[in-house]
Structure formats: C-alpha cells, structure tokens
Design an enzyme around this catalytic site. Sequence first.
Site, PDB file in Angstrom:
ATOM      1  N   GLU A  81     -11.305  13.099  34.891  1.00  0.00           N
ATOM      2  CA  GLU A  81     -10.991  13.800  33.581  1.00  0.00           C
ATOM      3  C   GLU A  81     -12.075  14.165  32.816  1.00  0.00           C
ATOM      4  O   GLU A  81     -12.922  13.364  32.432  1.00  0.00           O
ATOM      5  CB  GLU A  81      -9.687  12.886  32.809  1.00  0.00           C
ATOM      6  CG  GLU A  81      -9.360  13.761  31.472  1.00  0.00           C
ATOM      7  CD  GLU A  81      -8.101  12.973  30.897  1.00  0.00           C
ATOM      8  OE1 GLU A  81      -7.401  12.220  31.955  1.00  0.00           O
ATOM      9  OE2 GLU A  81      -8.134  13.167  29.814  1.00  0.00           O
ATOM     10  N   LYS A 259      -1.688   5.678  27.465  1.00  0.00           N
ATOM     11  CA  LYS A 259      -2.255   6.446  28.370  1.00  0.00           C
ATOM     12  C   LYS A 259      -3.975   6.633  28.139  1.00  0.00           C
ATOM     13  O   LYS A 259      -4.706   6.731  28.973  1.00  0.00           O
ATOM     14  CB  LYS A 259      -1.603   7.854  28.851  1.00  0.00           C
ATOM     15  CG  LYS A 259      -2.249   8.851  29.934  1.00  0.00           C
ATOM     16  CD  LYS A 259      -3.259   9.734  29.648  1.00  0.00           C
ATOM     17  CE  LYS A 259      -3.776  10.423  30.857  1.00  0.00           C
ATOM     18  NZ  LYS A 259      -4.805  11.408  30.922  1.00  0.00           N
ATOM     19  N   ASP A 275      -7.983  -3.102  41.412  1.00  0.00           N
ATOM     20  CA  ASP A 275      -6.805  -2.567  41.748  1.00  0.00           C
ATOM     21  C   ASP A 275      -6.307  -1.879  40.320  1.00  0.00           C
ATOM     22  O   ASP A 275      -5.780  -2.584  39.393  1.00  0.00           O
ATOM     23  CB  ASP A 275      -6.093  -3.927  42.222  1.00  0.00           C
ATOM     24  CG  ASP A 275      -4.677  -3.176  42.491  1.00  0.00           C
ATOM     25  OD1 ASP A 275      -4.136  -2.164  42.138  1.00  0.00           O
ATOM     26  OD2 ASP A 275      -4.039  -4.121  43.317  1.00  0.00           O
ATOM     27  N   HIS A 373     -12.634  19.805  24.764  1.00  0.00           N
ATOM     28  CA  HIS A 373     -12.679  20.222  26.172  1.00  0.00           C
ATOM     29  C   HIS A 373     -13.251  21.573  26.512  1.00  0.00           C
ATOM     30  O   HIS A 373     -13.384  22.167  27.572  1.00  0.00           O
ATOM     31  CB  HIS A 373     -11.270  20.230  26.686  1.00  0.00           C
ATOM     32  CG  HIS A 373     -10.529  19.010  26.780  1.00  0.00           C
ATOM     33  ND1 HIS A 373     -10.751  18.054  27.802  1.00  0.00           N
ATOM     34  CD2 HIS A 373      -9.554  18.117  26.007  1.00  0.00           C
ATOM     35  CE1 HIS A 373     -10.108  17.120  27.798  1.00  0.00           C
ATOM     36  NE2 HIS A 373      -9.417  17.046  26.765  1.00  0.00           N
TER      37      HIS A 373
HETATM   38  C1  MEV Z   1      -5.754  12.673  26.879  1.00  0.00           C
HETATM   39  O1  MEV Z   1      -5.796  12.170  28.278  1.00  0.00           O
HETATM   40  C2  MEV Z   1      -5.543  11.141  26.216  1.00  0.00           C
HETATM   41  C3  MEV Z   1      -4.999  11.530  24.960  1.00  0.00           C
HETATM   42  O2  MEV Z   1      -3.851  12.245  25.028  1.00  0.00           O
HETATM   43  C4  MEV Z   1      -4.540  10.038  24.159  1.00  0.00           C
HETATM   44  C5  MEV Z   1      -3.942  10.067  22.936  1.00  0.00           C
HETATM   45  O3  MEV Z   1      -2.958  10.940  22.790  1.00  0.00           O
HETATM   46  O4  MEV Z   1      -3.764   8.878  21.961  1.00  0.00           O
HETATM   47  C6  MEV Z   1      -5.953  12.154  23.889  1.00  0.00           C
END
Ligand code: MEV
Length: 421
Positions: A81, A259, A275, A373
């Site tokens: 990513e 995430k 792992d 990005h």
């Molecule tokens: C993107 O991979 C991760 C984010 O969406 C995390 C978040 O929203 O806190 C930027």
Amino acid sequence: MSSRIPGFYRLSSKERFNIVTEGRGLSEDEVKYLSGEHALSMDLADSMIENVIGQIGIPIGIAANFKVNGKDTFIPMATEEPSVIAAASNAAKATYDHGGFFTSISGTIMRGQIQVLDVADPYAARAKIFEHKDEILHHCNEKDPTLVSLGGGAIELEVNIIQTTNHTMLILHLIVDTKDAMGANAVNTMAESVAPIIESITGGRVVLKIISNLADRRLVRARAVFSTEAFGGKEVVENIVSAFEFADFDPYRAATHNKGIMNGISAVVLATGNDTRAVEAGAHAYASVSGHYKSLTKWEINADGNLSGSIELPMAVGIVGGATKTHPVAQASLKIMGINSAEELAGCIAATGLAQNAAGLRALSAEGIQSGHMSLHARNLALMAGAKTSEIDKIVAQAVGEKDLRYDRILEITKAVQRGG
Ligand code: MEV
C-alpha cells in the site's frame, strides 16, 4: 545509529539500502536476499508450504525517525500500500523530540484451549483437573524441554464451563509462557499430547486442542506524545481526539480506524516473518472484548497541549522458530531493527501501529488522505501512459500541480513532455 536521516525519502533505493545494510552490519547473504539478488529458492519455498509454484514479491521499506524506549530504530515494513511508510515516518518525526515511543508488555504468555464434551458432572470435573494440576503441567513441559530450559513452559491452568445451545462444555486453558517464540507449535503440541490425560480425569471426550489467538496475557502497550505544532495546530489535534471518539463509539468507523493501525502492524509482522493473521485476529478480538468493537488506540490532549496517544493489543510474535528463523529476509529485518527479544519486537510493532494511526487521523482531520496518495498515483498513471523513468518527475509535478489525475490528462501531459514540451 540515528533513525533520523534528513531527506531519507529523497535518496535512491540503492542509497537507502546501503545506509541501512551497512549501518546494521548485515551479512553478504542477508544483503543478497534483501535486495532480491538471491531469490527465495524453490526448495526453501517448498519446505515452507504445500503445492508451491512460485512466490510474490512485496516491497520492504524502512520507516525512519523511530525512537523506541530511548533507542533509535529502523522499522522494516512489508506492504503493497502506498503512503503507509511515509505516513509512519512523518508521525514518528513528530514524536521524536518528545522522546519517541515508550512500550511495555504484560508477558509472553499464550493460552491453549482444550474442549471437553460429554462430562456428566462438569463442576466436579473442573475441581478434579485442579487436583491434577502438577501432573498436567509436568506432562506438558516434558513435551518441550528446550522451552523449559529457557525459563518458559506451561505454568498454569484455567477451567471454564460454558453453556452453549446444545452442550455444556468444559474448556481447559493451558497457560504457557512461550518466551521468544510465537508459541503456536509449543502450545498445540502440549494441548494435543495432554488430551488423553484430561479425558481420563474428567471422564469426558476431548475434541478441539488448539491455541487461542486472543492473546490477552501477551498485551503490548505503546505511548507517545506528538507535537501539536508539527501536526498542524490545536484545531487539527482536537479533530484527532474527536475522530478517536467517533471510532470508539461507532463500529463502522472503528473497523477503518483499526485497519489503519493494522496497516502499520501487519507490515512489520510480515517483514519479520511472523503470522499476520494471528496478530490480526488477536487485535480485532481484543477490540471487541467489552462487547462493543472499539478503537485499539486512545487519543488525548496532555497538560502541555500536545497530542498524547496510546495503544494496547495482543501481540503474539516471536523471533525464533517458523519463518522468522527460516526466511532469510525475516532474519535481515530483525537485524535491521536490532531486535534481541520477542518483547522488544512487540514494542516496536505497537509503536508502528500507533504512529500509523496518528498519521491517518492527522490527514483525515486536516487535508484528507487523497492528496498524500496523489503523486504515487500520478506516477503509476504516467508509467501506464508510457513515460520513461527520466520523464516521470516532470509529468507528476505537472499533474499534481493541476490537481488533475485523470488518465487522459496524464496521457496528454506525457505526450507533451515526450514532444519536448
Ligand atoms: C487507509 O488504508 C487507512 C485509513 O483509512 C485509516 C483511517 O481511516 O483511520 C486512512
């Protein structure tokens, strides 16, 4: 060696590679594996998993500016990513002058679960298990004399009785200190081998014998203070705190918030051959232990007006055994970090998760994440449009300047640059 190397991100990958590998004294072999000059052999791959036909390359980058428990550390991150490593490095920079990250771990203890069915008198059986505690622990420890010689092994028992829709189940937890190993092998071997003894003590029938990934006796904690000024001021950090509250109350937001944390955590877990699924399962299960799925981090504003962040989650990672030992790049990653124990590794991983969350929330609370990005995205589009390496910077600068990342516009810019425009 300082982890703060001004302009690290502007160096070529070869220059960065030399700084890290020479600075950390990697062996010739480790250097060749890390650079990809020596690929993972088909034989080694074949000994790791089944039905091997090839391998997939995931880039490893270094997050800079990390200071963990007073020690400067390069953090190797394996991820596909874009922006993740730049984000972690930027957040680490904003805490460096405040002392960086401070970590602790509750232990290196894992649980093996043994499910016992068809017990006529489960409460009496529970009592009998405790009467045989020494015998059970002794039997388990005979299965792993190496772990015992290193100060680990089975140390305790817990027994729960659970009432499901159709069964009353007796669930025995073998509590095992796995020290520098992640522990799945040790715990599963012990659980399987002690099962007949548990059947004879309880009169029941043992079915499942397996480690639990909710490693709640292997909790790692990290905290750090991030400069409000470096993060864009009072309003931004207040927005960050409200973003945390949003995640803590709303599972839809918490899933994305966590995430983002795992973007950092899984990348280090993968780079060190650990792992990823075990750590991810533990993290998400721990985020829900209260009955509500919540944020793994907490954000506050401290007495000085700076942003204070902390994280707590299970961290079942090791530095011996499995791919951590057999994969040459995993070994190189541990050496790059200067890690000597599973405890130290867990601390660095938690610090990376906290930095990642800080960076994600900062961007979301200010300019949004898309602009970060933009240049990488423009780069990919320029390559698709047929740009040569020497032309890319010019095309990217123009597209980002125009804030226009449509492929047809990038194609036009590429053609203009190629015509000498
Ligand atoms: C993107 O991979 C991760 C984010 O969406 C995390 C978040 O929203 O806190 C930027």
